[in-house]
Design a protein around this motif. Structure first.
Motif, PDB file in Angstrom:
ATOM      1  N   ALA A  44       0.824  -1.205   0.000  1.00 30.95           N
ATOM      2  CA  ALA A  44       0.000   0.000   0.000  1.00 30.95           C
ATOM      3  C   ALA A  44       0.859   1.256   0.000  1.00 30.95           C
ATOM      4  CB  ALA A  44      -0.938  -0.009   1.204  1.00 30.95           C
ATOM      5  N   HIS A  45       1.895   1.277   0.838  1.00 31.50           N
ATOM      6  CA  HIS A  45       2.803   2.426   0.861  1.00 31.50           C
ATOM      7  C   HIS A  45       3.516   2.591  -0.486  1.00 31.50           C
ATOM      8  CE1 HIS A  45       2.500   1.893   5.319  1.00 31.50           C
ATOM      9  NE2 HIS A  45       2.521   3.211   5.264  1.00 31.50           N
ATOM     10  N   VAL A  46       3.967   1.487  -1.055  1.00 36.09           N
ATOM     11  CA  VAL A  46       4.704   1.560  -2.319  1.00 36.09           C
ATOM     12  C   VAL A  46       3.807   2.064  -3.445  1.00 36.09           C
ATOM     13  CG1 VAL A  46       5.952   0.202  -4.049  1.00 36.09           C
ATOM     14  CG2 VAL A  46       6.410  -0.160  -1.622  1.00 36.09           C
ATOM     15  N   LEU A  47       2.541   1.650  -3.449  1.00 38.03           N
ATOM     16  CA  LEU A  47       1.605   2.172  -4.453  1.00 38.03           C
ATOM     17  C   LEU A  47       1.508   3.691  -4.352  1.00 38.03           C
ATOM     18  CD1 LEU A  47      -0.634   1.748  -6.616  1.00 38.03           C
ATOM     19  CD2 LEU A  47      -2.241   1.527  -4.699  1.00 38.03           C
ATOM     20  N   HIS A  48       1.345   4.187  -3.140  1.00 37.33           N
ATOM     21  CA  HIS A  48       1.225   5.631  -2.953  1.00 37.33           C
ATOM     22  C   HIS A  48       2.547   6.339  -3.233  1.00 37.33           C
ATOM     23  CE1 HIS A  48      -2.289   4.520  -0.083  1.00 37.33           C
ATOM     24  NE2 HIS A  48      -2.622   4.416  -1.357  1.00 37.33           N
ATOM     25  N   LEU A  49       3.647   5.681  -2.900  1.00 35.87           N
ATOM     26  CA  LEU A  49       4.956   6.260  -3.183  1.00 35.87           C
ATOM     27  C   LEU A  49       5.190   6.383  -4.683  1.00 35.87           C
ATOM     28  CD1 LEU A  49       7.561   7.362  -2.010  1.00 35.87           C
ATOM     29  CD2 LEU A  49       8.445   5.020  -1.969  1.00 35.87           C
ATOM     30  N   ALA A  50       4.688   5.432  -5.462  1.00 40.22           N
ATOM     31  CA  ALA A  50       4.829   5.520  -6.919  1.00 40.22           C
ATOM     32  C   ALA A  50       4.194   6.809  -7.443  1.00 40.22           C
ATOM     33  CB  ALA A  50       4.197   4.300  -7.585  1.00 40.22           C
ATOM     34  N   VAL A  51       3.049   7.173  -6.894  1.00 40.85           N
ATOM     35  CA  VAL A  51       2.390   8.416  -7.297  1.00 40.85           C
ATOM     36  C   VAL A  51       3.246   9.607  -6.889  1.00 40.85           C
ATOM     37  CG1 VAL A  51       0.381   9.906  -6.886  1.00 40.85           C
ATOM     38  CG2 VAL A  51       0.070   7.439  -7.256  1.00 40.85           C
ATOM     39  N   ALA A  52       3.688   9.631  -5.633  1.00 42.44           N
ATOM     40  CA  ALA A  52       4.446  10.778  -5.118  1.00 42.44           C
ATOM     41  C   ALA A  52       5.756  10.982  -5.873  1.00 42.44           C
ATOM     42  CB  ALA A  52       4.719  10.593  -3.625  1.00 42.44           C
ATOM     43  N   VAL A  53       6.494   9.911  -6.098  1.00 43.79           N
ATOM     44  CA  VAL A  53       7.789  10.026  -6.778  1.00 43.79           C
ATOM     45  C   VAL A  53       7.597  10.431  -8.236  1.00 43.79           C
ATOM     46  CG1 VAL A  53       9.807   8.735  -7.568  1.00 43.79           C
ATOM     47  CG2 VAL A  53       9.019   8.488  -5.219  1.00 43.79           C
ATOM     48  N   CYS A  54       6.585   9.886  -8.881  1.00 41.47           N
ATOM     49  CA  CYS A  54       6.318  10.262 -10.272  1.00 41.47           C
ATOM     50  C   CYS A  54       6.013  11.755 -10.379  1.00 41.47           C
ATOM     51  CB  CYS A  54       5.165   9.427 -10.824  1.00 41.47           C
ATOM     52  SG  CYS A  54       4.790   9.778 -12.548  1.00 41.47           S
ATOM     53  N   VAL A  55       5.186  12.258  -9.482  1.00 39.87           N
ATOM     54  CA  VAL A  55       4.850  13.685  -9.495  1.00 39.87           C
ATOM     55  C   VAL A  55       6.104  14.516  -9.241  1.00 39.87           C
ATOM     56  CG1 VAL A  55       3.544  15.493  -8.288  1.00 39.87           C
ATOM     57  CG2 VAL A  55       2.418  13.341  -8.932  1.00 39.87           C
ATOM     58  N   LEU A  56       6.912  14.134  -8.252  1.00 40.04           N
ATOM     59  CA  LEU A  56       8.150  14.863  -7.963  1.00 40.04           C
ATOM     60  C   LEU A  56       9.055  14.886  -9.192  1.00 40.04           C
ATOM     61  CD1 LEU A  56      10.266  14.966  -4.821  1.00 40.04           C
ATOM     62  CD2 LEU A  56      11.384  14.265  -6.923  1.00 40.04           C
ATOM     63  N   ASN A  57       9.284  13.733  -9.790  1.00 40.04           N
ATOM     64  CA  ASN A  57      10.145  13.666 -10.980  1.00 40.04           C
ATOM     65  C   ASN A  57       9.616  14.544 -12.103  1.00 40.04           C
ATOM     66  OD1 ASN A  57      11.922  11.835  -9.839  1.00 40.04           O
ATOM     67  ND2 ASN A  57      10.949  10.068 -10.762  1.00 40.04           N
ATOM     68  N   ASP A  58       8.322  14.437 -12.369  1.00 43.65           N
ATOM     69  CA  ASP A  58       7.746  15.196 -13.471  1.00 43.65           C
ATOM     70  C   ASP A  58       7.744  16.693 -13.204  1.00 43.65           C
ATOM     71  OD1 ASP A  58       7.445  12.736 -14.603  1.00 43.65           O
ATOM     72  OD2 ASP A  58       5.279  12.861 -14.881  1.00 43.65           O
ATOM     73  N   VAL A 105       4.093  28.662 -11.079  1.00 41.40           N
ATOM     74  CA  VAL A 105       4.271  27.422 -10.316  1.00 41.40           C
ATOM     75  C   VAL A 105       2.959  26.650 -10.253  1.00 41.40           C
ATOM     76  CG1 VAL A 105       4.871  26.459  -8.067  1.00 41.40           C
ATOM     77  CG2 VAL A 105       6.224  28.338  -9.009  1.00 41.40           C
ATOM     78  N   GLU A 106       1.855  27.336 -10.024  1.00 41.12           N
ATOM     79  CA  GLU A 106       0.546  26.678 -10.005  1.00 41.12           C
ATOM     80  C   GLU A 106       0.221  26.053 -11.359  1.00 41.12           C
ATOM     81  OE1 GLU A 106      -1.486  25.954  -7.513  1.00 41.12           O
ATOM     82  OE2 GLU A 106      -0.119  26.868  -6.086  1.00 41.12           O
ATOM     83  N   ASP A 107       0.568  26.749 -12.439  1.00 43.74           N
ATOM     84  CA  ASP A 107       0.360  26.197 -13.785  1.00 43.74           C
ATOM     85  C   ASP A 107       1.217  24.951 -13.995  1.00 43.74           C
ATOM     86  OD1 ASP A 107      -1.476  28.168 -14.403  1.00 43.74           O
ATOM     87  OD2 ASP A 107      -0.068  29.366 -15.599  1.00 43.74           O
ATOM     88  N   LEU A 108       2.443  24.979 -13.480  1.00 41.30           N
ATOM     89  CA  LEU A 108       3.332  23.823 -13.571  1.00 41.30           C
ATOM     90  C   LEU A 108       2.731  22.625 -12.838  1.00 41.30           C
ATOM     91  CD1 LEU A 108       6.110  22.464 -14.173  1.00 41.30           C
ATOM     92  CD2 LEU A 108       6.896  23.479 -12.008  1.00 41.30           C
ATOM     93  N   ILE A 109       2.238  22.847 -11.623  1.00 44.61           N
ATOM     94  CA  ILE A 109       1.634  21.770 -10.838  1.00 44.61           C
ATOM     95  C   ILE A 109       0.408  21.211 -11.561  1.00 44.61           C
ATOM     96  CG2 ILE A 109       0.442  21.240  -8.676  1.00 44.61           C
ATOM     97  CD1 ILE A 109       2.338  23.320  -7.333  1.00 44.61           C
ATOM     98  N   ALA A 110      -0.411  22.082 -12.136  1.00 42.05           N
ATOM     99  CA  ALA A 110      -1.602  21.630 -12.868  1.00 42.05           C
ATOM    100  C   ALA A 110      -1.201  20.808 -14.094  1.00 42.05           C
ATOM    101  CB  ALA A 110      -2.454  22.827 -13.274  1.00 42.05           C
ATOM    102  N   LEU A 111      -0.170  21.238 -14.800  1.00 41.14           N
ATOM    103  CA  LEU A 111       0.322  20.486 -15.956  1.00 41.14           C
ATOM    104  C   LEU A 111       0.773  19.093 -15.545  1.00 41.14           C
ATOM    105  CD1 LEU A 111       1.305  20.212 -18.910  1.00 41.14           C
ATOM    106  CD2 LEU A 111       3.471  21.250 -18.136  1.00 41.14           C
ATOM    107  N   VAL A 112       1.568  19.024 -14.489  1.00 36.56           N
ATOM    108  CA  VAL A 112       2.067  17.735 -14.027  1.00 36.56           C
ATOM    109  C   VAL A 112       0.920  16.832 -13.584  1.00 36.56           C
ATOM    110  CG1 VAL A 112       3.455  16.603 -12.234  1.00 36.56           C
ATOM    111  CG2 VAL A 112       4.384  18.548 -13.523  1.00 36.56           C
ATOM    112  N   ASP A 113      -0.100  17.392 -12.969  1.00 29.04           N
ATOM    113  CA  ASP A 113      -1.255  16.589 -12.573  1.00 29.04           C
ATOM    114  C   ASP A 113      -1.903  15.927 -13.789  1.00 29.04           C
ATOM    115  OD1 ASP A 113      -3.227  15.674 -10.542  1.00 29.04           O
ATOM    116  OD2 ASP A 113      -4.587  16.925 -11.724  1.00 29.04           O
ATOM    117  N   GLN A 114      -1.866  16.588 -14.925  1.00 32.23           N
ATOM    118  CA  GLN A 114      -2.469  16.044 -16.150  1.00 32.23           C
ATOM    119  C   GLN A 114      -1.583  15.007 -16.827  1.00 32.23           C
ATOM    120  OE1 GLN A 114      -3.397  19.258 -18.807  1.00 32.23           O
ATOM    121  NE2 GLN A 114      -4.719  20.279 -17.332  1.00 32.23           N
ATOM    122  N   ILE A 115      -0.255  15.170 -16.749  1.00 36.31           N
ATOM    123  CA  ILE A 115       0.624  14.332 -17.569  1.00 36.31           C
ATOM    124  C   ILE A 115       1.409  13.275 -16.801  1.00 36.31           C
ATOM    125  CG2 ILE A 115       0.859  16.153 -19.301  1.00 36.31           C
ATOM    126  CD1 ILE A 115       3.708  16.625 -18.205  1.00 36.31           C
TER     127      ILE A 115
END
Length: 132
Positions: A44-58, A105-115
């Motif tokens: 469960a933690h690793v599933l959520h970590l996959a989301v967090a790390v992907c967002v950070l990287n992107d 920065v907000e636009d960047l976060i919104a973009l990353v949320d989409q991609i």
């Protein structure tokens, strides 16, 4: 069921994980200081970590492409599971430390949320199949 929260932090946000239990450090190609992760070692933690790390990287990748300087990123992801261990959903929160205009920065976060690839795969309901 229990909330399976994880946090990953880079740059100026890394020192804020000092009080968390189970912090692990990883090298990272976009940050000189790497990324610190606070997470339990369950599926469960690793599933959520996959989301967090992907967002950070992107965030780093897209910021570089957009010319937005980033001094640090912190992503916290969490979620719960029902009694049959089906996810009830994953939420995440992002903090970005940047001298850039807040609107950019907000636009960047919104973009990353989409991609961001992992959140997109989970949202699409990716099949998981065992092979022999």
């Amino acid at each position: 069921m229990s909330n399976f929260a994880v946090v990953c932090a880079s740059g100026s946000f890394r020192d804020r994980l000092a009080g968390h239990e189970g912090v692990t450090h990883f090298g990272h190609r976009w940050t000189d200081g790497g990324v610190d992760v606070a997470a339990g070692l369950t599926g469960a933690h690793v599933l959520h970590l996959a989301v967090a790390v992907c967002v950070l990287n992107d965030l780093y990748r897209e910021a570089q492409d957009c010319g937005i300087p980033v001094d640090g990123v912190r992503v916290e992801a969490e979620g719960e599971f029902d009694e049959d261990w089906s996810s009830t959903g994953i939420t995440y929160r992002v903090d970005v430390d940047s001298p850039a205009d807040l609107a950019r920065v907000e636009d960047l976060i919104a973009l990353v949320d989409q991609i961001a690839e992992i959140p997109r795969a989970i949202r699409a309901g990716a099949a998981v199949t065992r092979t022999a």
